[in-house]
Design a protein around this motif. Sequence first.
Motif, PDB file in Angstrom:
ATOM      1  N   ARG A  30       0.781  -1.359   0.093  1.00  0.00           N
ATOM      2  CA  ARG A  30       0.018  -0.090  -0.079  1.00  0.00           C
ATOM      3  C   ARG A  30       0.815   1.356  -0.009  1.00  0.00           C
ATOM      4  NH1 ARG A  30      -2.935   1.669   5.456  1.00  0.00           N
ATOM      5  NH2 ARG A  30      -0.814   2.004   5.901  1.00  0.00           N
ATOM      6  N   SER A  83      -8.358  -1.154   2.974  1.00  0.00           N
ATOM      7  CA  SER A  83      -8.808  -1.683   1.660  1.00  0.00           C
ATOM      8  C   SER A  83      -7.406  -2.178   0.624  1.00  0.00           C
ATOM      9  CB  SER A  83      -9.803  -0.741   0.904  1.00  0.00           C
ATOM     10  OG  SER A  83      -8.860   0.241   0.393  1.00  0.00           O
ATOM     11  N   PHE A  84      -7.494  -2.684  -0.363  1.00  0.00           N
ATOM     12  CA  PHE A  84      -6.632  -3.165  -1.247  1.00  0.00           C
ATOM     13  C   PHE A  84      -6.668  -2.205  -2.548  1.00  0.00           C
ATOM     14  CE2 PHE A  84      -7.427  -7.028   1.334  1.00  0.00           C
ATOM     15  CZ  PHE A  84      -6.142  -7.254   1.822  1.00  0.00           C
ATOM     16  N   TYR A  85      -7.154  -0.965  -2.281  1.00  0.00           N
ATOM     17  CA  TYR A  85      -7.261  -0.028  -3.455  1.00  0.00           C
ATOM     18  C   TYR A  85      -6.933   1.251  -3.114  1.00  0.00           C
ATOM     19  CZ  TYR A  85     -10.564  -3.543  -4.711  1.00  0.00           C
ATOM     20  OH  TYR A  85     -11.085  -5.063  -4.881  1.00  0.00           O
ATOM     21  N   CYS A 143      -6.668  -0.646 -14.685  1.00  0.00           N
ATOM     22  CA  CYS A 143      -7.197   0.170 -13.609  1.00  0.00           C
ATOM     23  C   CYS A 143      -8.682   0.238 -14.044  1.00  0.00           C
ATOM     24  CB  CYS A 143      -6.574   1.220 -13.135  1.00  0.00           C
ATOM     25  SG  CYS A 143      -6.743   2.507 -14.646  1.00  0.00           S
ATOM     26  N   ARG A 188      -9.271   3.841  -9.995  1.00  0.00           N
ATOM     27  CA  ARG A 188      -9.088   2.692  -8.849  1.00  0.00           C
ATOM     28  C   ARG A 188      -8.041   1.629  -9.182  1.00  0.00           C
ATOM     29  NH1 ARG A 188     -13.711  -0.957  -5.490  1.00  0.00           N
ATOM     30  NH2 ARG A 188     -12.789  -2.687  -6.877  1.00  0.00           N
ATOM     31  N   CYS A 189      -7.014   1.686  -8.342  1.00  0.00           N
ATOM     32  CA  CYS A 189      -5.992   0.703  -8.674  1.00  0.00           C
ATOM     33  C   CYS A 189      -5.770  -0.271  -7.665  1.00  0.00           C
ATOM     34  CB  CYS A 189      -4.515   1.400  -8.551  1.00  0.00           C
ATOM     35  SG  CYS A 189      -4.429   2.696  -9.891  1.00  0.00           S
ATOM     36  N   CYS A 190      -5.783  -1.503  -7.733  1.00  0.00           N
ATOM     37  CA  CYS A 190      -5.748  -2.556  -6.961  1.00  0.00           C
ATOM     38  C   CYS A 190      -4.149  -2.825  -6.558  1.00  0.00           C
ATOM     39  CB  CYS A 190      -6.385  -3.691  -7.444  1.00  0.00           C
ATOM     40  SG  CYS A 190      -6.345  -5.446  -6.108  1.00  0.00           S
ATOM     41  N   ALA A 248      -3.443  -5.512  -4.271  1.00  0.00           N
ATOM     42  CA  ALA A 248      -3.580  -6.787  -3.883  1.00  0.00           C
ATOM     43  C   ALA A 248      -2.692  -7.880  -4.792  1.00  0.00           C
ATOM     44  CB  ALA A 248      -4.938  -7.336  -3.708  1.00  0.00           C
ATOM     45  N   THR A 249      -1.755  -7.817  -4.981  1.00  0.00           N
ATOM     46  CA  THR A 249      -0.729  -8.638  -5.813  1.00  0.00           C
ATOM     47  C   THR A 249       0.787  -8.731  -5.326  1.00  0.00           C
ATOM     48  OG1 THR A 249      -0.691  -9.397  -8.294  1.00  0.00           O
ATOM     49  CG2 THR A 249      -0.363  -6.987  -7.623  1.00  0.00           C
TER      50      THR A 249
END
Length: 94
Positions: free
Chosen positions: A3, A23-25, A52, A67-69, A71-72
């Motif tokens: 993050r 969150s993961f975003y 995104c 919005r960018c995740c 969780a990788t």
Amino acid sequence: LRRNFVVKSLNDMGLSCHLPRGSFYAFPSIQGTGLSARDFALGLLREEKVACVPGGAFGASGESFVRCCFATAFDQLEIAMDRMDQFVTRAKKG
């Protein structure tokens, strides 16, 4: 760690982004690029193979955001942030 890396990278490339909580975003502003959220997301995917989501999908007030995740895997985030930085640099020169 992921993050903080993503938020710092987005801010460093001029995309204002607050630190998300729980969150993961990340939800950076893309206003400085001169592109709509849709054009930004489609261009980033087409040119740099980074996905995104246009912020408008979350309501009218999200139009100048994406919005960018994050969780990788960290190495994938490093690649994505490098590619996004290249895209943003080109968009700002536009």
